[in-house]
Design an enzyme around this catalytic site. Structure first.
Site, mmCIF file in Angstrom:
data_model
loop_
_atom_site.group_PDB
_atom_site.id
_atom_site.type_symbol
_atom_site.label_atom_id
_atom_site.label_comp_id
_atom_site.label_asym_id
_atom_site.label_seq_id
_atom_site.Cartn_x
_atom_site.Cartn_y
_atom_site.Cartn_z
ATOM 1 N N GLU A 299 0.898 -1.259 -0.016
ATOM 2 C CA GLU A 299 0.136 -0.036 -0.101
ATOM 3 C C GLU A 299 0.615 1.432 -0.065
ATOM 4 O O GLU A 299 0.318 2.194 -0.412
ATOM 5 C CB GLU A 299 -1.149 0.097 1.242
ATOM 6 N N HIS B 156 8.756 -26.441 -1.702
ATOM 7 C CA HIS B 156 8.213 -27.864 -2.275
ATOM 8 C C HIS B 156 6.807 -27.224 -3.096
ATOM 9 O O HIS B 156 6.123 -28.145 -3.655
ATOM 10 C CB HIS B 156 7.661 -28.929 -1.309
ATOM 11 N N LYS C 178 -14.034 0.016 -3.820
ATOM 12 C CA LYS C 178 -14.964 0.446 -2.942
ATOM 13 C C LYS C 178 -16.439 1.369 -3.561
ATOM 14 O O LYS C 178 -17.527 1.127 -3.510
ATOM 15 C CB LYS C 178 -14.374 1.617 -1.657
HETATM 16 O O1 PA5 Z 1 -3.373 1.065 5.975
HETATM 17 C C1 PA5 Z 1 -4.379 1.568 5.721
HETATM 18 O O2 PA5 Z 1 -4.666 2.786 5.717
HETATM 19 C C2 PA5 Z 1 -5.563 0.544 5.342
HETATM 20 O O3 PA5 Z 1 -5.104 -0.719 5.100
HETATM 21 C C3 PA5 Z 1 -6.561 0.719 6.423
HETATM 22 O O4 PA5 Z 1 -5.926 0.260 7.782
HETATM 23 C C4 PA5 Z 1 -7.852 -0.401 6.224
HETATM 24 O O5 PA5 Z 1 -8.319 0.038 4.917
HETATM 25 C C5 PA5 Z 1 -8.920 -0.128 7.277
HETATM 26 O O6 PA5 Z 1 -9.210 1.129 7.394
HETATM 27 P P1 PA5 Z 1 -10.159 1.645 8.640
HETATM 28 O O7 PA5 Z 1 -9.214 1.326 9.958
HETATM 29 O O8 PA5 Z 1 -10.367 3.099 8.471
HETATM 30 O O9 PA5 Z 1 -11.338 0.773 8.890
#
Ligand code: PA5
Length: 446
Positions: A287, A308, A422
């Site tokens: 990310e 394996h 989303k």
């Molecule tokens: O690193 C990030 O920002 C994302 O992976 C969030 O942790 C994830 O989308 C969950 O978001 P939230 O804590 O707002 O529900």
């Protein structure tokens, strides 16, 4: 930090020139993180976070954890992405591999997870397990509006209220969210749940050392003060540029390899307890760096299991990969291979050896084979698996991620690409406010 060492010798000669060339960019990246002058600087609260976690917060978290431990046989952590992976990584690394198969001991509830998928069977089976049981919920969402945890929370909250009564349920739910914004904050205030705040300047994937990770880890019975102490030590060790700053060295080496055509990084472990640590790492790097059509693809294997299955590809597939191996020096338990007079299985040559000696030779043999096969190899050696070392390792990867993203030239602290699915999902589900998107997506599907 003595208990965590990095060795890049078997990677360096694959991209020595590129490594020399990115030294200045790494120094600049560390300065940006230090002074808050880089892209996404609103989200670098994690840089100084370990030093800011004081005894008052640790004690408060431990008190909440103790309360849940006393009251529950099961505690369900509801969250997705950065709101659950860090806790799961640490809890899995520190727990008995077969903990799930023992009945819960008094005062040591099992930590379960929900809201990290939208699996109907998963949720149905979880409900089945929790039926008639004493359980609590830690619901975690920074935005407070994420669909997956919202669904799981609605279902499990409803179940808990029916089972325990609304008043008692209130005391069995803890919410971790933004200080002011989001549906979860509104709900927590309305219902009167105990809450913890996720600092504004710490993004989800950098939040394991906030209550997001610390509360579930404490509930699972692990020492969060030691975890934070390890992070503090690593923060000191990686504060300034220089050849001893292992976060800088790792960030430079992986970028040098990327520039030389190695587009995939495999995080390799030889200890199954680290499986979820790799899942946390994949999210952190994926990310943070995968944007603007750039970024190393973070993947992971559990060895020797995956030798394996993926071993053939790694040895002889397209030469676009490099490996970062996490190796644990000392296992906490000793198991030896016994002598057997008949020796029908032919492994008497291993008799008397610890299983880990065999594992270490598998690791060394694999490294030699892979390096000779054109796969650069970095090695992170951990003295052992405990809270202190894991705290250090978490901070090491976070700091290296910030440096690495800046060397790559992206903002490592946003995730604009996550919104695309989303938007489509909301359009397909006719979420209010998405009328135009719903019409557009339905037209595409005709
Ligand atoms: O690193 C990030 O920002 C994302 O992976 C969030 O942790 C994830 O989308 C969950 O978001 P939230 O804590 O707002 O529900």
């Amino acid at each position: 930090m003595k208990s965590i060492q990095l060795n890049i010798q078997d990677a360096l000669y694959f991209a020595e020139k590129q490594y020399e060339a990115n030294g200045a960019a790494a120094v600049e990246a560390i300065t940006k993180l230090d002074k808050g002058t880089g892209a996404g600087a609103d989200f670098i609260g994690w840089v100084n976070l370990p030093n800011e976690i004081d005894a008052t917060l640790i004690n408060k978290i431990n008190a909440t954890a103790e309360r849940l431990r006393e009251a529950c046989d099961y505690v369900v952590c509801i969250g997705i992405g950065g709101s659950y992976l860090g806790a799961k990584a640490v809890i899995t690394a520190l727990s008995d591999s077969f903990a799930d198969y023992y009945a819960p001991a008094p005062k040591s509830p099992k930590v379960l997870y929900a809201g990290q998928n939208i699996g109907e069977e998963y949720l149905g089976e979880l409900q089945k397990l929790l039926e008639g049981k004493k359980f609590g919920i830690i619901v975690i969402s920074k935005s407070g509006t994420t669909t997956e945890p919202a669904i799981a929370f609605r279902i499990l909250k409803d179940m808990l209220e029916k089972q325990a009564g609304k008043d008692a349920a209130k005391d069995l739910i803890v919410a971790i969210t933004d200080e002011k914004k989001g549906a979860l904050r509104t709900m927590a205030n309305e219902e009167g749940y105990e809450t913890y705040v996720i600092p504004d300047n710490v993004g989800g994937r950098f939040s394991v050392l906030t209550p997001v990770g610390l509360l579930p880890i404490a509930v699972a019975g692990h020492d969060i003060a030691k975890l934070v102490a390890g992070a503090v030590e690593m923060a000191k060790a990686t504060a300034h540029p220089g050849p001893d700053n292992i976060a800088e060295v790792y960030a430079r080496m992986r970028n040098a390899l990327y520039e030389s055509g190695k587009k995939i990084e495999l995080l390799v472990n030889y200890n199954p307890k680290l499986h979820y640590f790799a899942e946390w790492w994949k999210q952190l790097y994926g990310e943070s760096e995968g944007k603007e059509n750039k970024g190393i693809f973070p993947a992971a294997v559990d060895n020797t299991t995956d030798l394996h299955s993926m071993g053939q590809w790694i040895q002889e597939g397209e030469r676009t990969i490099f490996e970062t191996v996490i190796s644990v020096n000392k296992p906490a338990i000793s198991v030896r291979v016994p002598e057997n007079a008949a020796n029908l299985d032919g492994i008497n040559y291993l008799a008397g050896k610890n299983v880990d000696e065999v594992n270490k030779m598998a690791e060394l043999g694999t490294k030699i084979a892979h390096v000779e096969g054109g796969v650069p190899n970095m090695r992170i050696e951990l003295e052992k698996l405990d809270e202190f070392v894991l705290g250090g390792l978490i901070y090491f990867f976070e700091k290296a991620c910030g440096i690495s993203g800046y060397i790559l030239g992206v903002n490592p602290f946003n995730q604009p690409g996550v919104e695309a699915y989303k938007k489509n999902m909301f359009a397909l589900l006719n979420k209010p406010g998405y009328e135009a998107e719903s019409a557009a997506i339905q037209a595409k599907l005709k």
